[in-house]
Write a protein that holds these residues in place. Structure first.
Motif, mmCIF file in Angstrom:
data_model
loop_
_atom_site.group_PDB
_atom_site.id
_atom_site.type_symbol
_atom_site.label_atom_id
_atom_site.label_comp_id
_atom_site.label_asym_id
_atom_site.label_seq_id
_atom_site.Cartn_x
_atom_site.Cartn_y
_atom_site.Cartn_z
ATOM 1 N N PHE A 1 0.815 -1.218 0.000
ATOM 2 C CA PHE A 1 0.000 0.000 0.000
ATOM 3 C C PHE A 1 0.851 1.270 0.000
ATOM 4 C CE2 PHE A 1 -2.670 -3.291 1.959
ATOM 5 C CZ PHE A 1 -3.805 -3.203 1.157
ATOM 6 N N VAL A 2 2.111 1.164 0.368
ATOM 7 C CA VAL A 2 2.983 2.343 0.412
ATOM 8 C C VAL A 2 4.198 2.190 -0.506
ATOM 9 C CG1 VAL A 2 2.282 2.901 2.768
ATOM 10 C CG2 VAL A 2 4.272 1.433 2.403
ATOM 11 N N TRP A 3 4.238 1.120 -1.277
ATOM 12 C CA TRP A 3 5.425 0.803 -2.070
ATOM 13 C C TRP A 3 5.643 1.805 -3.193
ATOM 14 C CZ3 TRP A 3 9.212 -2.755 -1.373
ATOM 15 C CH2 TRP A 3 10.089 -2.956 -2.439
ATOM 16 N N VAL A 4 6.877 2.230 -3.342
ATOM 17 C CA VAL A 4 7.297 3.006 -4.512
ATOM 18 C C VAL A 4 8.535 2.315 -5.080
ATOM 19 C CG1 VAL A 4 6.405 5.190 -3.631
ATOM 20 C CG2 VAL A 4 8.767 4.546 -3.150
ATOM 21 N N PRO A 5 8.750 2.394 -6.394
ATOM 22 C CA PRO A 5 9.916 1.716 -6.982
ATOM 23 C C PRO A 5 11.209 2.204 -6.339
ATOM 24 C CG PRO A 5 8.398 2.448 -8.692
ATOM 25 C CD PRO A 5 7.915 3.052 -7.413
ATOM 26 N N VAL A 6 12.100 1.264 -6.090
ATOM 27 C CA VAL A 6 13.387 1.598 -5.479
ATOM 28 C C VAL A 6 14.338 2.100 -6.562
ATOM 29 C CG1 VAL A 6 15.366 0.715 -4.195
ATOM 30 C CG2 VAL A 6 13.061 -0.139 -3.687
ATOM 31 N N ARG A 7 14.906 3.248 -6.327
ATOM 32 C CA ARG A 7 15.863 3.799 -7.275
ATOM 33 C C ARG A 7 17.161 2.997 -7.221
ATOM 34 N NH1 ARG A 7 16.032 10.112 -5.842
ATOM 35 N NH2 ARG A 7 17.008 9.180 -3.998
ATOM 36 N N PRO A 8 17.742 2.671 -8.365
ATOM 37 C CA PRO A 8 18.967 1.846 -8.369
ATOM 38 C C PRO A 8 20.079 2.421 -7.495
ATOM 39 C CG PRO A 8 18.089 2.031 -10.590
ATOM 40 C CD PRO A 8 17.274 2.956 -9.737
ATOM 41 N N GLY A 9 20.173 3.727 -7.442
ATOM 42 C CA GLY A 9 21.226 4.347 -6.641
ATOM 43 C C GLY A 9 21.021 4.218 -5.149
ATOM 44 N N ASP A 10 19.815 3.786 -4.727
ATOM 45 C CA ASP A 10 19.530 3.644 -3.302
ATOM 46 C C ASP A 10 19.704 2.215 -2.806
ATOM 47 O OD1 ASP A 10 18.924 6.319 -3.074
ATOM 48 O OD2 ASP A 10 16.777 6.030 -3.425
ATOM 49 N N LEU A 11 19.975 1.291 -3.721
ATOM 50 C CA LEU A 11 20.090 -0.114 -3.309
ATOM 51 C C LEU A 11 21.201 -0.314 -2.284
ATOM 52 C CD1 LEU A 11 19.576 -1.934 -6.734
ATOM 53 C CD2 LEU A 11 18.004 -1.881 -4.777
ATOM 54 N N TRP A 12 22.305 0.394 -2.456
ATOM 55 C CA TRP A 12 23.413 0.220 -1.509
ATOM 56 C C TRP A 12 23.048 0.769 -0.128
ATOM 57 C CZ3 TRP A 12 26.110 3.939 1.210
ATOM 58 C CH2 TRP A 12 25.886 5.271 0.853
ATOM 59 N N LEU A 13 22.156 1.771 -0.094
ATOM 60 C CA LEU A 13 21.718 2.306 1.195
ATOM 61 C C LEU A 13 20.878 1.280 1.951
ATOM 62 C CD1 LEU A 13 20.749 5.959 0.182
ATOM 63 C CD2 LEU A 13 22.707 5.254 1.565
ATOM 64 N N PHE A 14 20.001 0.579 1.227
ATOM 65 C CA PHE A 14 19.193 -0.463 1.861
ATOM 66 C C PHE A 14 20.072 -1.619 2.323
ATOM 67 C CE2 PHE A 14 15.701 1.616 -0.505
ATOM 68 C CZ PHE A 14 14.774 1.725 0.521
ATOM 69 N N ALA A 15 21.061 -1.961 1.512
ATOM 70 C CA ALA A 15 21.981 -3.027 1.918
ATOM 71 C C ALA A 15 22.773 -2.609 3.154
ATOM 72 C CB ALA A 15 22.935 -3.363 0.769
ATOM 73 N N ALA A 16 23.179 -1.343 3.189
ATOM 74 C CA ALA A 16 23.964 -0.848 4.325
ATOM 75 C C ALA A 16 23.133 -0.800 5.592
ATOM 76 C CB ALA A 16 24.526 0.537 4.004
ATOM 77 N N ILE A 17 21.854 -0.399 5.486
ATOM 78 C CA ILE A 17 21.026 -0.308 6.687
ATOM 79 C C ILE A 17 20.768 -1.696 7.267
ATOM 80 C CG2 ILE A 17 18.712 -0.425 5.629
ATOM 81 C CD1 ILE A 17 17.829 1.797 7.453
ATOM 82 N N ALA A 18 20.642 -2.691 6.386
ATOM 83 C CA ALA A 18 20.477 -4.072 6.861
ATOM 84 C C ALA A 18 21.756 -4.567 7.524
ATOM 85 C CB ALA A 18 20.097 -4.983 5.698
ATOM 86 N N LEU A 19 22.894 -4.261 6.918
ATOM 87 C CA LEU A 19 24.178 -4.695 7.449
ATOM 88 C C LEU A 19 24.464 -4.062 8.810
ATOM 89 C CD1 LEU A 19 26.953 -6.083 7.194
ATOM 90 C CD2 LEU A 19 27.737 -4.052 5.952
ATOM 91 N N PHE A 20 24.351 -2.736 8.893
ATOM 92 C CA PHE A 20 24.667 -2.037 10.140
ATOM 93 C C PHE A 20 23.649 -2.355 11.230
ATOM 94 C CE2 PHE A 20 27.300 0.615 7.348
ATOM 95 C CZ PHE A 20 28.434 0.754 8.130
ATOM 96 N N GLY A 21 22.369 -2.477 10.855
ATOM 97 C CA GLY A 21 21.357 -2.798 11.852
ATOM 98 C C GLY A 21 21.559 -4.168 12.462
#
Length: 276
Positions: free
Chosen positions: A187-207
């Protein structure tokens, strides 16, 4: 170990604040859990073996996951409106909420000294939030609500079967919250920008790294030694906020944060003395 874990979680929060400019907090939470789950699975298997995959009381994990989702969504939402250091300072009332909830709902004895520390801590919250003033923001209440929900989550660990390890808790918290958030994220999904993929990977890693190191810290040393290092998060949050967004907390925010930290440290120390 505790300081490194806190630093990782502070980076996690800074990444989340960056991502909230383009994505809903729920989508950030879902993608973080989706990426982090395989890592949590490997950690659980490596540290606890196959026994870490088994839960004797799965309903407790579902309830804790609901609390975790609520706490995370409120905190990520607060980051859209508040400085990183201000939001972090308000989160520090969580140990005080744990003390109060333990007395009210678990009927644990809390002496007048710890009640005084709880009251002092909430005075510190008022100094940071400043209700009724021109600088008051309703969003300031979100980190406080986050701290209350987080306190319930920590006390909820008592609902988990004592035969289950901390690695089982980490695995089920990540997996269950990921599954539950998957139900409503469309219900809130928006397409993920390719340049933001590393940010999502980093937040998972650091968290995941932060939670793992903090968990291990409590296994290596008494809580009274380890817990106060949690407050180094304010230093990291202040530095990251200044470097990335040029945020500089005002004097009253630091005064209120100092009161909250002092109250929290005293509460941990006093609880250790009482149990000893």
């Amino acid at each position: 170990m505790m300081t490194a874990g806190v630093a990782c979680l502070s980076v996690n929060d800074a990444l989340a604040k960056t991502l909230t400019a383009h994505y809903a907090p729920l989508q950030i939470l879902f993608l973080r859990n989706l990426i982090a789950f395989p890592v949590a699975l490997l950690i659980a298997l490596g540290m606890g073996g196959r026994a870490a995959l088994r839960s004797h009381r799965p309903g407790a994990h579902v309830l804790r996951a609901v609390l975790w989702i609520g706490a995370t969504l409120m905190f990520f939402t607060s980051l859209m409106h508040l400085g990183l250091a201000e939001a972090t300072a308000l989160i520090f009332v969580a140990p005080l909420f744990i003390t109060a909830l333990s007395a009210v709902f678990l009927r644990e004895h809390v002496g007048w000294r710890r009640w005084a520390a709880v009251i002092a801590g909430f005075v510190g919250v008022l100094v940071v939030v400043r209700p009724g003033s021109a600088t008051f923001q309703p969003a300031s209440l979100l980190p406080v609500a986050t701290a209350l929900t987080y306190a319930a989550l920590m006390l909820g660990a008592r609902w988990v079967d004592p035969r289950e390890s901390v690695w089982t808790l980490l695995l089920y918290l990540t997996g269950t919250s990921g599954l539950l958030s998957a139900v409503i994220v469309p219900f809130v999904w928006v397409p993920v920008r390719p340049g933001d993929l590393w940010l999502f990977a980093a937040i998972a890693l650091f968290g995941t790294a932060g939670m793992t190191m903090m968990t291990q810290a409590f296994r290596l040393a008494p809580a009274v030694v380890v817990a106060p290092f949690d407050y180094t998060a304010l230093l990291w949050a202040t530095v990251l906020g200044w470097l990335i967004w040029h945020e500089i907390p005002d004097r009253l925010t630091f005064v209120g944060a100092a009161i909250i930290v002092a109250s929290g440290v005293f509460t941990v120390w006093r609880e250790h003395r009482v149990k000893a």
